[in-house]
Design a protein around this motif. Structure first.
Motif: not given
Length: 374
Positions: A16, A200, A339, A342, A344, A346, A348, A360, A362, A364-365
């Motif tokens: 990561d 990314y 990451s 995954t 992903q 994230t 925070k 937190t 996600d 990407s989602k």
């Protein structure tokens, strides 16, 4: 991809990569101002006399030490990003502007981060004050170049923190600095994305791309600077969506996360504020989850009524494309992790001086679905 070799021959694990992101900070000291000049700027006078120098003296050194602690405590941190308005500006003379910038550079050096600072130019960093743009070039630019080890010119540049994670840093297009045509930011991103192999991509900009308040202080709004090319903003949004670039911004002193749909997919924007007004930041009393659009103007009709109809039109149209939204008064900082396993991204978000995240998400989602997880 970025791999970490382990002791067993032939076995690799993905690693990561993270970075910390800060919003506006407005470093300030009274001795860095010509107060006669400050008094000619009523919009800045109150903050300079009553707010930012106190915040700088009492909270900023502790906050920076917390950021240093988190760079060591959180896994895989490779950089700390600051999204503009590093200083208050409005110094009033070229000598004082350089003095102010040297003060913050000294503070950043003294923090002793184990990772580089990646700085974005904000409007206060090159405010309409004598010598301010030149002081940025003479003091801040060499500091950034020393941190990341590359030439950045006037502040529009790229920087990779891993083979798979890259920053695309925009100049500021709000106050008078170089007065670049706004098409240059779109051309820069389009060309830089074509040359990037990173999975990314993060666009770092002081002003948001998507408006999140009734002020419409966003890029390509056409309010402070007439927008000759009426499809330029649509082109920018589609370039961001096509390249799955996440926008990180500041400027409005709020924490916000949103998703906006385009013909090429969703654009995710995160806004961060790091102007700490105390050591114990209370959780927000109000969390705005409705993108009100022109309804924001109705709730504060006294603010710049001469532009209200233009802003109303912008926000009415923008509301059609927002798929999810949150906004709150919550200064702090963000830890963003990617990451390869995954894959992903994230977010925070930490309120104030907290060492455990308030929220937190996600990202990407969010980009895929257009919906926040609450």
């Amino acid at each position: 991809m970025l791999f970490l070799l382990v002791c067993l021959p032939g076995v690799v694990l993905s690693q990561d990569v993270s970075f910390i992101a800060l919003g506006d900070m407005h470093y300030d000291r009274l001795q860095d101002h010509n107060l006669d000049f400050v008094m000619s700027r009523p919009q800045d006078y109150k903050q300079i006399l009553n707010e930012y120098p106190q915040y700088t003296a009492f909270y900023m050194p502790r906050f920076l030490q917390l950021i240093k602690k988190q760079t060591n405590a959180q896994p895989g941190v490779k950089a700390v990003v600051q999204l503009g308005d590093l200083v208050e500006g409005v110094a009033g003379s070229a000598a004082l502007a350089r003095q102010m910038n040297r003060g913050i550079v000294d503070m950043l050096y003294e923090t002793g981060l184990p990772v580089p600072w990646v700085l974005v130019k904000g409007n206060h960093d090159v405010s309409n004050s004598p010598g301010q743009p030149e002081a940025w070039q003479e003091v801040i630019r060499p500091f950034i170049e020393g941190q990341i080890g590359k030439f950045i010119g006037h502040g529009m540049y790229t920087y990779q923190i891993s083979p798979n994670t890259e920053f695309f840093v925009l100049d500021q297009f709000f106050s008078v600095d170089r007065n670049l045509p706004e098409s240059e930011m779109v051309d820069f991103l389009e060309n830089a994305f074509k040359g990037s192999t990173a999975t990314y991509k993060f666009v770092l900009t002081h002003q948001p791309v998507i408006p999140v308040t009734q002020r419409c202080w966003h890029l390509l709004s056409g309010i402070r600077r007439p927008l000759k090319d009426t499809v330029l903003r649509e082109s920018l949004l589609n370039i961001l969506a096509k390249n799955k670039a996440i926008v990180l911004c500041a400027h409005l002193h709020e924490y916000s996360v949103l998703s906006r749909k385009t013909k090429s997919g969703n654009v995710v924007q995160v806004m961060i504020n790091s102007v700490n007004r105390g050591l114990n930041t209370p959780l927000p009393n109000v969390i705005h989850r409705e993108y009100k659009g022109e309804g924001w103007i109705d709730s504060d009709a006294s603010w710049q009524p001469e532009t209200s109809e233009t802003r109303r039109k912008i926000l009415r149209e923008e509301k059609k494309h927002i798929t999810d939204f949150q906004l709150m008064d919550l200064p702090g900082y963000a830890l963003i992790s990617v990451s390869d396993k995954t894959p992903q991204v994230t977010l925070k978000y930490f309120n104030g001086f907290a060492e455990v995240p308030y929220q937190t998400i996600d990202l990407s989602k969010l980009m895929l679905t257009g919906k926040l997880p609450f």
